[in-house]
Design a protein around this motif. Structure first.
Motif, PDB file in Angstrom:
ATOM      1  N   SER A 109       0.815  -1.222   0.000  1.00  0.00           N
ATOM      2  CA  SER A 109       0.000   0.000   0.000  1.00  0.00           C
ATOM      3  C   SER A 109       0.850   1.274   0.000  1.00  0.00           C
ATOM      4  CB  SER A 109      -0.908   0.012   1.245  1.00  0.00           C
ATOM      5  OG  SER A 109      -0.132   0.177   2.437  1.00  0.00           O
ATOM      6  N   TYR A 110       2.167   1.137  -0.094  1.00  0.00           N
ATOM      7  CA  TYR A 110       3.062   2.295  -0.025  1.00  0.00           C
ATOM      8  C   TYR A 110       2.753   3.285  -1.153  1.00  0.00           C
ATOM      9  CZ  TYR A 110       7.388   5.025   0.092  1.00  0.00           C
ATOM     10  OH  TYR A 110       8.307   6.043   0.160  1.00  0.00           O
ATOM     11  N   GLN A 111       2.682   4.570  -0.829  1.00  0.00           N
ATOM     12  CA  GLN A 111       2.281   5.600  -1.779  1.00  0.00           C
ATOM     13  C   GLN A 111       3.449   6.460  -2.251  1.00  0.00           C
ATOM     14  OE1 GLN A 111      -0.957   5.900  -2.995  1.00  0.00           O
ATOM     15  NE2 GLN A 111      -1.130   3.936  -1.934  1.00  0.00           N
ATOM     16  N   GLY A 112       4.680   6.045  -1.965  1.00  0.00           N
ATOM     17  CA  GLY A 112       5.843   6.822  -2.393  1.00  0.00           C
ATOM     18  C   GLY A 112       6.210   6.550  -3.832  1.00  0.00           C
ATOM     19  N   SER A 113       7.464   6.831  -4.189  1.00  0.00           N
ATOM     20  CA  SER A 113       7.913   6.651  -5.564  1.00  0.00           C
ATOM     21  C   SER A 113       7.900   5.174  -5.952  1.00  0.00           C
ATOM     22  CB  SER A 113       9.338   7.203  -5.727  1.00  0.00           C
ATOM     23  OG  SER A 113      10.271   6.357  -5.089  1.00  0.00           O
ATOM     24  N   PHE A 114       7.804   4.925  -7.253  1.00  0.00           N
ATOM     25  CA  PHE A 114       7.772   3.548  -7.743  1.00  0.00           C
ATOM     26  C   PHE A 114       9.090   2.832  -7.452  1.00  0.00           C
ATOM     27  CE2 PHE A 114       8.159   0.399 -11.249  1.00  0.00           C
ATOM     28  CZ  PHE A 114       7.090  -0.412 -10.884  1.00  0.00           C
ATOM     29  N   THR A 115      10.209   3.549  -7.557  1.00  0.00           N
ATOM     30  CA  THR A 115      11.513   2.941  -7.277  1.00  0.00           C
ATOM     31  C   THR A 115      11.601   2.501  -5.825  1.00  0.00           C
ATOM     32  OG1 THR A 115      12.580   4.331  -8.958  1.00  0.00           O
ATOM     33  CG2 THR A 115      14.006   3.297  -7.335  1.00  0.00           C
ATOM     34  N   LEU A 174      11.912  -6.805 -10.948  1.00  0.00           N
ATOM     35  CA  LEU A 174      12.987  -6.235 -11.748  1.00  0.00           C
ATOM     36  C   LEU A 174      12.528  -5.924 -13.165  1.00  0.00           C
ATOM     37  CD1 LEU A 174      15.947  -8.509 -10.571  1.00  0.00           C
ATOM     38  CD2 LEU A 174      15.549  -6.117  -9.963  1.00  0.00           C
ATOM     39  N   GLU A 175      11.725  -6.800 -13.737  1.00  0.00           N
ATOM     40  CA  GLU A 175      11.232  -6.571 -15.098  1.00  0.00           C
ATOM     41  C   GLU A 175      10.309  -5.354 -15.159  1.00  0.00           C
ATOM     42  OE1 GLU A 175      11.383 -11.124 -16.926  1.00  0.00           O
ATOM     43  OE2 GLU A 175       9.512 -10.379 -16.027  1.00  0.00           O
ATOM     44  N   GLU A 176       9.564  -5.106 -14.105  1.00  0.00           N
ATOM     45  CA  GLU A 176       8.695  -3.933 -14.069  1.00  0.00           C
ATOM     46  C   GLU A 176       9.506  -2.651 -13.880  1.00  0.00           C
ATOM     47  OE1 GLU A 176       5.962  -4.703 -10.927  1.00  0.00           O
ATOM     48  OE2 GLU A 176       4.632  -5.948 -12.153  1.00  0.00           O
ATOM     49  N   LEU A 177      10.619  -2.781 -13.171  1.00  0.00           N
ATOM     50  CA  LEU A 177      11.443  -1.614 -12.874  1.00  0.00           C
ATOM     51  C   LEU A 177      12.406  -1.275 -14.007  1.00  0.00           C
ATOM     52  CD1 LEU A 177      12.230   0.474 -10.676  1.00  0.00           C
ATOM     53  CD2 LEU A 177      13.859  -1.205  -9.795  1.00  0.00           C
ATOM     54  N   GLN A 178      12.794  -2.267 -14.778  1.00  0.00           N
ATOM     55  CA  GLN A 178      13.838  -2.081 -15.793  1.00  0.00           C
ATOM     56  C   GLN A 178      13.547  -0.959 -16.789  1.00  0.00           C
ATOM     57  OE1 GLN A 178      14.825  -5.530 -18.255  1.00  0.00           O
ATOM     58  NE2 GLN A 178      16.994  -5.064 -17.962  1.00  0.00           N
ATOM     59  N   PRO A 179      12.326  -0.811 -17.295  1.00  0.00           N
ATOM     60  CA  PRO A 179      12.072   0.297 -18.229  1.00  0.00           C
ATOM     61  C   PRO A 179      12.321   1.667 -17.614  1.00  0.00           C
ATOM     62  CG  PRO A 179      10.331  -1.338 -18.368  1.00  0.00           C
ATOM     63  CD  PRO A 179      11.148  -1.697 -17.164  1.00  0.00           C
ATOM     64  N   LEU A 180      12.206   1.767 -16.296  1.00  0.00           N
ATOM     65  CA  LEU A 180      12.380   3.052 -15.628  1.00  0.00           C
ATOM     66  C   LEU A 180      13.842   3.328 -15.285  1.00  0.00           C
ATOM     67  CD1 LEU A 180      11.115   5.560 -14.302  1.00  0.00           C
ATOM     68  CD2 LEU A 180      10.851   4.204 -12.203  1.00  0.00           C
ATOM     69  N   THR A 181      14.566   2.337 -14.762  1.00  0.00           N
ATOM     70  CA  THR A 181      15.939   2.579 -14.295  1.00  0.00           C
ATOM     71  C   THR A 181      16.994   1.780 -15.056  1.00  0.00           C
ATOM     72  OG1 THR A 181      15.963   0.815 -12.603  1.00  0.00           O
ATOM     73  CG2 THR A 181      14.988   2.932 -11.988  1.00  0.00           C
ATOM     74  N   GLY A 182      16.569   0.919 -15.978  1.00  0.00           N
ATOM     75  CA  GLY A 182      17.522   0.048 -16.657  1.00  0.00           C
ATOM     76  C   GLY A 182      18.514   0.769 -17.545  1.00  0.00           C
ATOM     77  N   HIS A 183      18.260   2.044 -17.880  1.00  0.00           N
ATOM     78  CA  HIS A 183      19.186   2.805 -18.720  1.00  0.00           C
ATOM     79  C   HIS A 183      20.397   3.290 -17.933  1.00  0.00           C
ATOM     80  CE1 HIS A 183      16.622   5.720 -16.681  1.00  0.00           C
ATOM     81  NE2 HIS A 183      17.635   6.556 -16.769  1.00  0.00           N
TER      82      HIS A 183
END
Length: 411
Positions: A228-234, A290-299
């Motif tokens: 339920s955390y409402q902070g940043s996605f990372t 990790l797969e959900e996060l990769q498009p955001l931070t994978g670069h």
């Protein structure tokens, strides 16, 4: 004699119209040298004097940084030196050389030299030893010659750390200062390491205790709160990932994409604390995060980068996880980022009945076989893959409200 107005408007006078350098004389050899340049006119104070039958010039600074009154004061100081048989130009060179020598012998210069040669990953912005020195020592002692530093000077810095309530950090900072001093001794910059003189000056550092939740019912509540955390996605991904891998917080936030092998379902990296190569088997749940996060931070470089550096060249702050837990109502006296390790260690052993050596290997502890030899990083890797998937499935079951297994009891 010159006036301040004449100095200020020198570049507007008749001499300036010729577009060539010229001089405006004051008195007793002092003059203002006015010179044209690409960016406009520049004005420099010069003093003409004679010593030993030779005419010489002494630079006294740039106008208006050095005012007319200040230039005259510097002229009088130079004339006093001449009266004592001292050449002002040579004296100025000697003073400058002395300052350079002192700068090269400063604590900060020596400490950074030590770091470059002796500390792994010193160039990393987040290197702990460097950060401790930059925060706690350099602002007060960095520019001071190491030979002039006394034990009381270091103690004053340590007291500031102590006042923040971080005794462990104070002790660690003292150890680092000792290493810098011993390096200075070995390179001939100082006669001895003065830090042993502070033995007993700090309160005894108690063993650091990290609060952790180890009761399965409370773990279930924590996992639901994390969702339920409402902070940043990372930060949300880091919170979800932490209990699945239960690595040290520093290892989590400095994790790099180049060490993540999604196809092999493994995270491989070097653990500086125990100086071992480590492998973290990744459950299907961890892979999904990790797969959900990769498009955001994978670069970028880091899996969990700092939100203040969009390019991803700086890792997440060491306070992010604990701050997020606090926002969820779990203060540091209840649960910490490090507490996920104790959670896994306790439940895997006492509830799921996993072999202790499997768990210790996964915690990257210094595990040895019956003959005293250290196991290598691939020891029990197949079993650890199975253990990590079982652990992730167990956490999913807790979160979904599955029947909680009781702690095993020993006869």
């Amino acid at each position: 004699m010159l006036t301040d107005t004449a100095c200020k408007n020198a570049h507007k006078g008749d001499k300036a119209k010729l577009g060539k350098a010229f001089k405006l004389s004051d008195d007793k050899g002092l003059y203002l040298h006015v010179m044209p340049g690409i960016k406009g006119w520049s004005k420099y104070w010069r003093l003409k004097y004679r010593i030993g039958g030779t005419e010489k010039l002494l630079a006294l600074g740039k106008y208006p940084d050095v005012t007319l009154d200040q230039a005259r004061q510097r002229r009088e100081e130079a004339r006093k030196q001449l009266a004592d048989g001292i050449d002002p130009s040579e004296n100025k060179k000697a003073v400058k050389a002395s300052r350079l020598a002192l700068a090269e012998n400063s604590f900060e210069i020596i400490a950074r030299e030590w770091g470059q040669k002796k500390v792994d990953n010193w160039d990393d912005k987040n290197n702990r030893s460097k950060r401790m020195l930059e925060r706690n020592i350099f602002p007060w002692l960095g520019g001071k010659p190491i030979t002039d530093i006394l034990p009381k000077d270091i103690l004053a810095c340590l007291r500031r750390i102590e006042d923040r309530g971080t005794i462990e950090t104070a002790h660690r900072t003292l150890q680092i200062c000792g290493q810098v001093f011993r390096y200075a001794v070995s390179t001939g910059r100082v006669d001895r390491d003065i830090t042993p003189d502070l033995r007993g000056a700090l309160p005894v550092a108690k063993g650091e205790h990290f609060a952790a939740i180890t009761e399965p019912k409370q773990v279930a509540e924590l996992l639901r709160a994390i969702d339920s955390y409402q902070g940043s996605f990372t930060a949300l991904c880091a919170l979800k990932f932490a209990p699945l891998v239960f690595v040290r917080p520093g290892e989590l936030r400095t994790g790099e994409w180049q060490h993540i092998h999604l196809e092999a379902k493994e995270w491989r990296y070097f653990v500086s604390k125990t100086a071992v190569q480590h492998i973290v088997p990744l459950s299907s749940q961890a892979i999904k995060i990790l797969e959900e996060l990769q498009p955001l931070t994978g670069h970028g470089r880091y899996v969990f980068p700092s939100e203040r550096t969009p390019r991803g060249d700086r890792c997440m702050s060491e306070n992010t996880i604990n701050a997020a837990l606090k926002r969820l109502g779990y203060g540091k006296d209840v649960m910490t980022g490090h507490g996920f390790r104790a959670m896994a260690r306790t439940i895997l052993d006492e509830v799921l009945g996993v072999r202790v050596d499997f768990i210790e290997h996964q915690l990257a502890h210094a595990v040895r076989d019956p003959n005293g030899r250290a196991y290598n990083r691939t020891a029990h890797l197949k079993e650890r893959h199975a253990m990590m998937q079982t652990w992730a499935d167990y956490l999913d079951g807790l979160k979904a409200g599955a029947v909680v297994l009781p702690f095993r009891t020993t006869a």
